[in-house]
Motif scaffolding. Structure first.
Motif, PDB file in Angstrom:
ATOM      1  N   ARG A  44      20.617   9.831  36.395  1.00  0.00           N
ATOM      2  CA  ARG A  44      20.254   8.198  36.919  1.00  0.00           C
ATOM      3  C   ARG A  44      21.719   8.434  37.749  1.00  0.00           C
ATOM      4  N   ASP A  46      22.532   6.181  41.438  1.00  0.00           N
ATOM      5  CA  ASP A  46      23.064   5.840  42.644  1.00  0.00           C
ATOM      6  C   ASP A  46      22.750   6.317  43.877  1.00  0.00           C
ATOM      7  N   GLU A  51      19.737   2.212  41.928  1.00  0.00           N
ATOM      8  CA  GLU A  51      20.295   2.909  40.754  1.00  0.00           C
ATOM      9  C   GLU A  51      18.768   2.983  40.576  1.00  0.00           C
TER      10      GLU A  51
END
Length: 119
Positions: A44, A46, A51
């Motif tokens: 993931r 960000d 995201e």
């Protein structure tokens, strides 16, 4: 470029990267099939509130099981709303199961919308 330097540069640009411990990733396609990744590497990222997810692995293609309800998962009066969804909404929003079920029915089973509705 070495990984440490790359991480330092990303932090300077406000980009956070996390490895997720995913056991399965399912992507449902419009044609009714699914891509299922078992033991995928999921990252993931960000970047200033936006995201993105990266999935690395070999998918298995299968027919979609979305919308199928296992026996015993719902009661006869629920209108097809799974008990797990009712419990989740009730717990997250701090309301009774009846209120959670009503909110889920009103939102067509949309968990986030149901939680927003009862909060």
């Amino acid at each position: 470029m070495n990984p440490r330097k790359m991480k330092q540069m990303m932090e300077q640009m406000g980009i956070d990267v996390d490895e997720l411990d995913a056991t399965e990733v399912v992507i449902r396609l419009e044609d009714g099939s699914e891509l299922v990744f078992d033991d995928a590497d999921v990252t993931r990222m960000d970047a200033r509130g936006q995201e993105t997810y990266q999935v690395i692995g070999e998918p298995e293609e299968r027919e979609s099981t979305a919308g199928e309800v296992e026996a015993g998962e719902t009661d006869g009066e629920s209108g097809g709303i799974p008990e797990d969804d009712v419990e989740l909404v009730a717990a997250r929003a701090g309301v009774s199961a009846e209120e959670a079920r009503e909110a889920l029915e009103a939102t067509g089973g949309d968990l986030a919308a149901a939680i927003d509705r009862v909060e």
